[in-house]
Each structure stands twice: as C-alpha cells, then as structure tokens.
Design a protein around this motif. Structure first.
Motif: not given
Length: 300
Positions: A140-148, A156-157, A267-274
């Motif tokens: 539902d979201v393709q990327v999110l921002l986050s501290l590691q 994936v970070y 950084g940014a976090v996203y799925r491995k297939d995205s």
C-alpha cells in the motif's frame, strides 16, 4: 471458460482441422484437443463431430461460434479500455512517514518529482510504526522513511545520511550561546522534552537516558510524539535532542552539535521486489537532497 478455449474453438471451427488450428495458434495439436474437450465439458455438449477423416460443427457448435466471437471481442475491448485508463490515470506512489519532520523533508523531493513525472500522484501516509510496516508489506506504500534502527527487518534499507545528534532550542535559550555542546553542558542545560520508544529508537533513547539521569521530575517533559516536542521547544519551555536533518530544520530554532554522541543512520525502506522507475527516481532525488543539504548546512 477462458479465452484460450475460445481461441482454440474458433480456430478449429474455421479450419475444421485440428492440425491446421494448432499451427495457426502455435501450440501442439494435443493442447488444442485438450482445450476443446475441457470447453465441451464446461458447456455440457459436443461442439464438433470428429472422425478419423473429418471434423464438423454440431448444431450447438454453430450456435456457439457467435457467442465465442462476441466474448473474445468484449475481452479485447476490455483490455484496450483498461490500458487506456492506465495510461491516463495518475500514477499513485505511496510514501510512509512516521513524524512531521519526515514530511517536511519530502517537500522539495516531491516538487522535483512532480516536474519530472507529471502523472505522479504521491499518496502520503503519516502513521505509527507498526501500521506503516504492514502497509509496506502489503504494498500500500512503496517506500517509507526511517532511522535504521527502526527499519523493518524483512525490507531493504538504503542509507541516505549519517545524522549527527544536536540540541534543538530557541535562540534565547542558555544553551544557544554555544557553537557545540558537551554531554555535561547538556545535562545542566535545563528542562528537556523527550519521547519514549519506539518514537525514539534505542540509540537515541540511550543518549536521552544519559542526559536525563538524576534530573528532577520538573526538568523533564514527557511527550507522546515529536510534534509535541517541537511545539514545546519552539515555545521556549525546553530543549530537545534529535538527529539533525538539515532539509527539515524548523526556521527560528538553533541546532547545536553534540560531538560526543555517535551519528545515527537515516534512510529509506522498500520491499525487495519494488525497484520500479518511480522508486529509483525518488531515492535518487532524496539522496541528492540529503548530500547537498549536509554539505551546505550551517550550524544554526
């Protein structure tokens, strides 16, 4: 019933020959025979009279040719219409944020993306930690921002910056007189606004504990979120310790380094297939923004 069955039926009805039909469809003759048999089973009637020397349509077969043609035409029209819609509809791109600081960070990136991809429609979600992780897992979201430290372990970070820890306060706060601070100065700096985990990740919470140790209760303001922390800081009630993100700094506040504390990965976090084109462009734009901001950011 599926379009493969209908295509096989119409090809055999046209040639009255299974081999010729298979040749036109570029599949094997047994595959054509299987599709016809499964279609006849679904319809509950024979569509062809078959002998070793000839193939003829049954009465039901003659009747069904009209319906088969109409169904295939409708299927083709539906695909064409959907393709047109996909080409004209906005391209939605879900971005997850956990606090308003991350939202502030997005503004210049979204402005740049809007110029490069006019059809892009960002969908911004500002939600608690666990909720965003679920939305990322469900795409539902393709990327999110986050501290590691707070990033979901199965995603994936990608590190965008190493953020120094700073003291945030108003220009008239006693700590604002310094260009950088020691831990001892921060300990004696007056009232501090803080947040519990998971809003503060373990590394930041550990730093906070060093600063608030042995403080009187009236010297600590416990807050539910970063919005409250910054509001109290801006109002002059307290200072706070935060990772410094220069593009998201709030005008009018002082950001004073505390060199004794280690930097924190953001950084940014996203799925491995995205790894689609929009995500690559977003990450590239955000990384460029962070690099430029950290290289040019003055200590304020």
């Amino acid at each position: 019933m599926n379009t493969t069955q209908l295509e096989c039926f119409l090809a055999v009805a046209n040639f009255l020959n299974f081999s010729r039909a298979a040749e036109q469809l570029r599949i094997t003759q047994p595959a054509v025979s299987h599709q016809i048999s499964s279609l006849e089973d679904e319809l509950g009637t024979k569509l062809f009279f078959r002998t070793s020397k000839s193939v003829r349509l049954t009465q039901a077969g003659h009747l069904f040719t009209q319906y088969a043609n109409e169904i295939l035409k409708l299927s083709g029209l539906s695909r064409a219409r959907l393709k047109e819609c996909q080409e004209t509809l906005p391209q939605r791109f879900g971005i997850g944020c956990r606090n308003f600081i991350e939202l502030r960070l997005l503004r210049p990136v979204l402005a740049q993306l809007g110029q490069q991809q006019p059809r892009l429609l960002p969908v911004l979600r500002l939600l608690p930690y666990a909720s965003l992780e679920n939305l990322l897992a469900e795409d539902d979201v393709q990327v999110l921002l986050s501290l590691q430290e707070s990033a979901p372990s199965k995603a994936v970070y990608r590190e965008l910056a190493r953020c120094p820890l700073v003291c945030i306060c108003t220009p008239d706060h006693p700590l604002a007189a310094y260009d950088q601070l020691t831990i001892e100065q921060v300990k004696n700096g007056g009232r501090i606004a803080t947040c519990p985990p998971p809003i503060y990740p373990p590394a930041l919470f550990s730093v906070q504990n060093q600063v608030v140790a042995e403080r009187d209760p009236d010297q600590m303001l416990f807050c539910d979120n970063l919005e409250i922390v910054h509001t109290l800081v801006e109002a002059g009630y307290a200072f706070a310790i935060m990772p410094d993100l220069p593009p998201a700094r709030i005008p009018g506040l002082r950001y004073i380094p505390i060199p004794a504390f280690s930097t924190i990965s953001f950084g940014a976090v996203y799925r491995k297939d995205s790894r689609n084109a929009t995500l690559r462009l977003f990450l590239s734009s955000l990384e460029s923004l962070m690099q430029s901001a950290f290289s040019q950011a003055p200590q304020v």
